[in-house]
Scaffold this motif. Sequence first.
Motif, mmCIF file in Angstrom:
data_model
loop_
_atom_site.group_PDB
_atom_site.id
_atom_site.type_symbol
_atom_site.label_atom_id
_atom_site.label_comp_id
_atom_site.label_asym_id
_atom_site.label_seq_id
_atom_site.Cartn_x
_atom_site.Cartn_y
_atom_site.Cartn_z
ATOM 1 N N GLU A 50 0.823 -1.207 0.000
ATOM 2 C CA GLU A 50 0.000 0.000 0.000
ATOM 3 C C GLU A 50 0.860 1.261 0.000
ATOM 4 O O GLU A 50 0.604 2.208 -0.760
ATOM 5 N N LEU A 51 1.890 1.283 0.846
ATOM 6 C CA LEU A 51 2.761 2.452 0.920
ATOM 7 C C LEU A 51 3.525 2.659 -0.385
ATOM 8 O O LEU A 51 3.682 3.795 -0.846
ATOM 9 N N ALA A 52 3.983 1.562 -0.993
ATOM 10 C CA ALA A 52 4.693 1.676 -2.265
ATOM 11 C C ALA A 52 3.767 2.187 -3.359
ATOM 12 O O ALA A 52 4.156 3.026 -4.180
ATOM 13 N N GLU A 53 2.531 1.710 -3.364
ATOM 14 C CA GLU A 53 1.567 2.166 -4.369
ATOM 15 C C GLU A 53 1.291 3.660 -4.230
ATOM 16 O O GLU A 53 1.175 4.378 -5.226
ATOM 17 N N GLU A 54 1.210 4.138 -3.005
ATOM 18 C CA GLU A 54 0.967 5.560 -2.774
ATOM 19 C C GLU A 54 2.093 6.424 -3.340
ATOM 20 O O GLU A 54 1.867 7.570 -3.725
ATOM 21 N N GLU A 55 3.298 5.869 -3.383
ATOM 22 C CA GLU A 55 4.434 6.617 -3.902
ATOM 23 C C GLU A 55 4.640 6.380 -5.395
ATOM 24 O O GLU A 55 5.609 6.850 -5.984
ATOM 25 N N GLY A 56 3.724 5.623 -5.987
ATOM 26 C CA GLY A 56 3.732 5.467 -7.429
ATOM 27 C C GLY A 56 4.769 4.527 -7.994
ATOM 28 O O GLY A 56 5.139 4.626 -9.171
ATOM 29 N N GLY A 57 5.260 3.609 -7.203
ATOM 30 C CA GLY A 57 6.271 2.689 -7.729
ATOM 31 C C GLY A 57 6.591 1.574 -6.761
ATOM 32 O O GLY A 57 5.768 1.191 -5.939
ATOM 33 N N GLY A 58 7.802 1.074 -6.866
ATOM 34 C CA GLY A 58 8.210 -0.051 -6.040
ATOM 35 C C GLY A 58 9.056 0.326 -4.859
ATOM 36 O O GLY A 58 9.740 -0.543 -4.293
ATOM 37 N N VAL A 80 15.850 -3.573 2.343
ATOM 38 C CA VAL A 80 15.681 -2.506 3.329
ATOM 39 C C VAL A 80 17.001 -1.781 3.541
ATOM 40 O O VAL A 80 18.032 -2.419 3.803
ATOM 41 N N SER A 81 16.973 -0.467 3.415
ATOM 42 C CA SER A 81 18.137 0.358 3.712
ATOM 43 C C SER A 81 17.715 1.442 4.692
ATOM 44 O O SER A 81 16.549 1.530 5.079
ATOM 45 N N ARG A 82 18.650 2.276 5.090
ATOM 46 C CA ARG A 82 18.332 3.328 6.049
ATOM 47 C C ARG A 82 17.438 4.400 5.432
ATOM 48 O O ARG A 82 16.723 5.093 6.133
ATOM 49 N N LYS A 83 17.454 4.512 4.100
ATOM 50 C CA LYS A 83 16.708 5.574 3.441
ATOM 51 C C LYS A 83 15.395 5.122 2.822
ATOM 52 O O LYS A 83 14.486 5.930 2.638
ATOM 53 N N GLU A 84 15.287 3.814 2.480
ATOM 54 C CA GLU A 84 14.076 3.383 1.791
ATOM 55 C C GLU A 84 13.901 1.874 1.886
ATOM 56 O O GLU A 84 14.808 1.135 2.264
ATOM 57 N N ILE A 85 12.691 1.459 1.517
ATOM 58 C CA ILE A 85 12.373 0.037 1.380
ATOM 59 C C ILE A 85 12.006 -0.183 -0.079
ATOM 60 O O ILE A 85 11.137 0.506 -0.621
ATOM 61 N N ILE A 119 9.500 2.680 -1.088
ATOM 62 C CA ILE A 119 8.912 3.451 0.008
ATOM 63 C C ILE A 119 10.012 4.350 0.543
ATOM 64 O O ILE A 119 10.998 3.874 1.128
ATOM 65 N N THR A 120 9.889 5.635 0.303
ATOM 66 C CA THR A 120 10.947 6.572 0.699
ATOM 67 C C THR A 120 10.613 7.324 1.981
ATOM 68 O O THR A 120 11.454 8.056 2.489
ATOM 69 N N ARG A 121 9.406 7.164 2.486
ATOM 70 C CA ARG A 121 9.071 7.786 3.763
ATOM 71 C C ARG A 121 9.935 7.178 4.866
ATOM 72 O O ARG A 121 10.199 5.978 4.852
ATOM 73 N N ARG A 122 10.339 8.009 5.798
ATOM 74 C CA ARG A 122 11.193 7.534 6.886
ATOM 75 C C ARG A 122 10.321 6.846 7.939
ATOM 76 O O ARG A 122 9.647 7.519 8.728
#
Length: 225
Positions: free
Chosen positions: A160-168, A205-210, A170-173
Amino acid sequence: MTIKPLEVLRQVPLFASLPDEELEAFAPLMRERRFPRGSVILMQGDPGDALYVIARGQVKVVLVGEDGREVILSVLGVGSFFGEMALLDNDPRSAHVVAMEEATLLQLRREDFQSRLRSSPDVAIALLRELTHRLRRADDTIGSLALRDVNGRVAHLLLELAEEEGGGRITRRLTHATLAQMVGASRETVSRTLRALTKTGAVQVSRKEITILDPEMLQRLAQHV
């Protein structure tokens, strides 16, 4: 850096479909507000009289139980908006909104919105469309919490979070604790689930994104009851 309301509004689903002349009419009505990290922007139960658009930063929408336990309903970033129900009714706020980091918001007061609404039915249609989308998402979230196990809830949330950002991606912290509060589980359980998803190659998973590497696998987990 100076905030340009017109450019921000073009990123907001509620306004993005409007013609430029409508956006140009709304832009001067937006009032800039700044909030430091950790500050409460809206209090559950307070009177509601404005909508807020996020120009910079990140906020969380939360419910707090009598025992102090916090449930995160959503995490919102740049281009998102909240408080939209206050544009249509006089009921109190239904949740707390807290700045997760220093945030700059654009505030649109109810009287200004309703004044524009009378001359722009397109805005009313856009608002109804967004409210319908959020109601559908709320129903989906309730179903997820009620029917899925923790693995399924985490998989569903990531998709769901990835879809909200329009791709694959998740850049929200989002910390593991935040994700846990969003799916109604412990931080330790969510951490174990993410490690397992990483090991199987479903996510990175990284510190900046999933990054979603295998959406089909997540879909299978999300459909498991």
